[in-house]
Design a protein around this motif. Structure first.
Motif, PDB file in Angstrom:
ATOM      1  N   LEU A 281      23.830  -5.073 104.508  1.00 19.84           N
ATOM      2  CA  LEU A 281      24.792  -4.772 105.558  1.00 19.84           C
ATOM      3  C   LEU A 281      24.109  -4.124 106.755  1.00 19.84           C
ATOM      4  O   LEU A 281      24.404  -4.434 107.915  1.00 19.84           O
ATOM      5  CB  LEU A 281      25.886  -3.841 105.021  1.00 19.84           C
ATOM      6  N   GLU A 282      23.158  -3.243 106.477  1.00 18.46           N
ATOM      7  CA  GLU A 282      22.483  -2.526 107.553  1.00 18.46           C
ATOM      8  C   GLU A 282      21.485  -3.415 108.292  1.00 18.46           C
ATOM      9  O   GLU A 282      21.431  -3.443 109.524  1.00 18.46           O
ATOM     10  CB  GLU A 282      21.774  -1.295 106.974  1.00 18.46           C
ATOM     11  N   VAL A 283      20.695  -4.181 107.550  1.00 21.02           N
ATOM     12  CA  VAL A 283      19.645  -5.004 108.169  1.00 21.02           C
ATOM     13  C   VAL A 283      20.226  -6.236 108.861  1.00 21.02           C
ATOM     14  O   VAL A 283      19.848  -6.582 109.982  1.00 21.02           O
ATOM     15  CB  VAL A 283      18.604  -5.424 107.109  1.00 21.02           C
ATOM     16  N   LEU A 284      21.160  -6.900 108.204  1.00 20.89           N
ATOM     17  CA  LEU A 284      21.681  -8.170 108.703  1.00 20.89           C
ATOM     18  C   LEU A 284      22.820  -7.978 109.703  1.00 20.89           C
ATOM     19  O   LEU A 284      23.121  -8.881 110.484  1.00 20.89           O
ATOM     20  CB  LEU A 284      22.154  -9.042 107.537  1.00 20.89           C
ATOM     21  N   GLY A 285      23.508  -6.844 109.634  1.00 21.31           N
ATOM     22  CA  GLY A 285      24.545  -6.537 110.610  1.00 21.31           C
ATOM     23  C   GLY A 285      25.804  -7.366 110.495  1.00 21.31           C
ATOM     24  O   GLY A 285      26.546  -7.503 111.471  1.00 21.31           O
ATOM     25  N   TYR A 286      26.084  -7.931 109.310  1.00 23.80           N
ATOM     26  CA  TYR A 286      27.311  -8.702 109.162  1.00 23.80           C
ATOM     27  C   TYR A 286      28.455  -7.777 108.756  1.00 23.80           C
ATOM     28  O   TYR A 286      28.230  -6.686 108.238  1.00 23.80           O
ATOM     29  CB  TYR A 286      27.131  -9.839 108.153  1.00 23.80           C
ATOM     30  N   ALA A 287      29.671  -8.186 109.027  1.00 20.43           N
ATOM     31  CA  ALA A 287      30.845  -7.352 108.763  1.00 20.43           C
ATOM     32  C   ALA A 287      31.831  -8.131 107.919  1.00 20.43           C
ATOM     33  O   ALA A 287      32.752  -8.776 108.435  1.00 20.43           O
ATOM     34  CB  ALA A 287      31.490  -6.910 110.073  1.00 20.43           C
ATOM     35  N   PRO A 288      31.683  -8.137 106.590  1.00 19.86           N
ATOM     36  CA  PRO A 288      32.511  -8.978 105.730  1.00 19.86           C
ATOM     37  C   PRO A 288      33.957  -8.505 105.664  1.00 19.86           C
ATOM     38  O   PRO A 288      34.248  -7.321 105.701  1.00 19.86           O
ATOM     39  CB  PRO A 288      31.831  -8.872 104.361  1.00 19.86           C
ATOM     40  N   ARG A 289      34.856  -9.464 105.542  1.00 21.14           N
ATOM     41  CA  ARG A 289      36.291  -9.194 105.482  1.00 21.14           C
ATOM     42  C   ARG A 289      36.729  -8.912 104.045  1.00 21.14           C
ATOM     43  O   ARG A 289      36.056  -9.327 103.092  1.00 21.14           O
ATOM     44  CB  ARG A 289      37.057 -10.401 106.025  1.00 21.14           C
ATOM     45  N   PRO A 290      37.858  -8.230 103.869  1.00 20.24           N
ATOM     46  CA  PRO A 290      38.431  -8.103 102.522  1.00 20.24           C
ATOM     47  C   PRO A 290      38.894  -9.460 102.006  1.00 20.24           C
ATOM     48  O   PRO A 290      39.032 -10.424 102.774  1.00 20.24           O
ATOM     49  CB  PRO A 290      39.602  -7.133 102.711  1.00 20.24           C
ATOM     50  N   PHE A 291      39.125  -9.536 100.703  1.00 17.32           N
ATOM     51  CA  PHE A 291      39.495 -10.809 100.093  1.00 17.32           C
ATOM     52  C   PHE A 291      40.910 -11.219 100.478  1.00 17.32           C
ATOM     53  O   PHE A 291      41.866 -10.486 100.234  1.00 17.32           O
ATOM     54  CB  PHE A 291      39.394 -10.704  98.568  1.00 17.32           C
ATOM     55  N   GLN A 292      41.028 -12.387 101.072  1.00 13.83           N
ATOM     56  CA  GLN A 292      42.334 -12.932 101.410  1.00 13.83           C
ATOM     57  C   GLN A 292      42.293 -14.451 101.314  1.00 13.83           C
ATOM     58  O   GLN A 292      41.805 -15.122 102.223  1.00 13.83           O
ATOM     59  CB  GLN A 292      42.772 -12.527 102.818  1.00 13.83           C
ATOM     60  N   PRO A 293      42.774 -15.021 100.214  1.00 19.36           N
ATOM     61  CA  PRO A 293      42.789 -16.479 100.086  1.00 19.36           C
ATOM     62  C   PRO A 293      43.747 -17.094 101.091  1.00 19.36           C
ATOM     63  O   PRO A 293      44.745 -16.471 101.477  1.00 19.36           O
ATOM     64  CB  PRO A 293      43.263 -16.708  98.644  1.00 19.36           C
TER      65      PRO A 293
END
Length: 306
Positions: A281-293
């Motif tokens: 998360l720190e190195v790649l800087g992506y911001a994943p969303r919570p699970f929502q089908p």
């Protein structure tokens, strides 16, 4: 957020970028991101795929003999099976960097009771080692991203399969108590992580476990799938041995055609498949969303018999 491509504040990678396995769900999210950023991009696949404007295309079957070679100086993003990429590395001589998709199955299936699971983990480990060794000899930067449970809800082998089953049967068999923890990651968030790895010095010659933005139990994940389809959660909750026996009988009778259920899949419903993803998360800087089908077309209620 389903179906949307989110933006990231990170500067776009320098081109050219070659995407191997362009028919993959992850590539379907990555290619529009690259095109929108104005990055010179070539998609590579063994069959025609719909591409964003400005993206080039090369038809290549990596399982067959081919004279294709990567353009010199290109960054390669591979969403091919990792073992297939490892067997095709000589075609990538001249690349400046390779970002490849692996799997956390490298960890989670290594100690499985199912020999097929253990073989999968061993295959992934060998492929990662081959990639690192080949790139080290040639001075090519490499990064492996290992996503957890991957989904988009339409074409994946995890959540989409669950959606199809609950819509068809209105009930889902699960192992008691299905308390194993999961971190489902959306394919578009994987695409964002890939962009974060390209031309990032801290990601060079490293592997990262990556995951979604929420830790959730298997049962809660299934309940959310029912809710997303406008259905009330209904489960057949059985001990693991009973489920294995029931599915084996149903498969022999032709009642079910679920080919992805190995002997250990039900036991894993009660195993925690969570990973430390803080560094990625720190190195790649992506911001994943919570699970929502995603919500599919409305479900037609069953007619009750008079």
């Amino acid at each position: 957020m389903d179906g949307e491509t989110r933006t990231t504040a990170k500067s776009p990678p320098r081109g050219p970028v070659v995407v191997l396995g362009a028919s993959n769900l992850i590539a379907g999210c990555l290619l529009p991101r690259l095109a929108a950023a104005g990055v010179e991009t070539v998609a590579v696949a063994r069959r025609d795929v719909a591409l964003p404007p400005g993206v080039g295309f090369a038809r290549v079957d990596f399982e067959a003999e081919t004279d294709w070679r990567v353009p010199p100086g290109a960054a390669v993003v591979s969403v091919l099976p990792l073992a297939l990429l490892a067997a095709s590395l000589d075609r990538l001589a001249g690349a400046r960097a390779i970002v490849a998709i692996g799997s956390t199955s490298l960890h989670s299936k290594a100690e499985s009771d199912d020999p097929r699971d253990r073989a999968t983990a061993e295959k992934l480990a060998r492929a990662e080692a081959a990639l690192a060794e080949w790139c080290g000899r040639r001075g090519v930067a490499w990064t492996v991203l290992r996503p957890t449970l991957v989904y988009d809800g339409y074409g994946d082998r995890n959540v989409a399969r669950m959606i199809r089953l609950v819509r068809r049967a209105r009930v889902l068999p699960i192992a008691r108590p299905s308390s194993g923890l999961r971190q489902p990651i959306h394919v578009d968030d994987i695409a964002e992580a890939i962009l974060g790895a390209l031309d990032e010095p801290r990601a060079r010659d490293r592997a990262f476990d990556i995951a979604g933005g929420e830790v959730i139990t298997y049962r809660a994940m299934a309940e959310r799938v029912f809710a997303s389809q406008g259905l009330t959660p209904r489960f057949v909750v059985l001990p693991v041995p009973w489920l294995r026996f029931a599915f084996a009988c149903a498969a022999r009778a032709g009642i079910v055609r679920e080919t992805g259920f190995g002997s250990a899949v039900f036991a894993r419903m009660n195993q925690d498949l969570v990973f430390d993803v803080a560094e990625g998360l720190e190195v790649l800087g992506y911001a994943p969303r919570p699970f929502q089908p995603p919500r599919w077309a409305p479900v037609t209620p069953r007619r009750r018999r008079p």
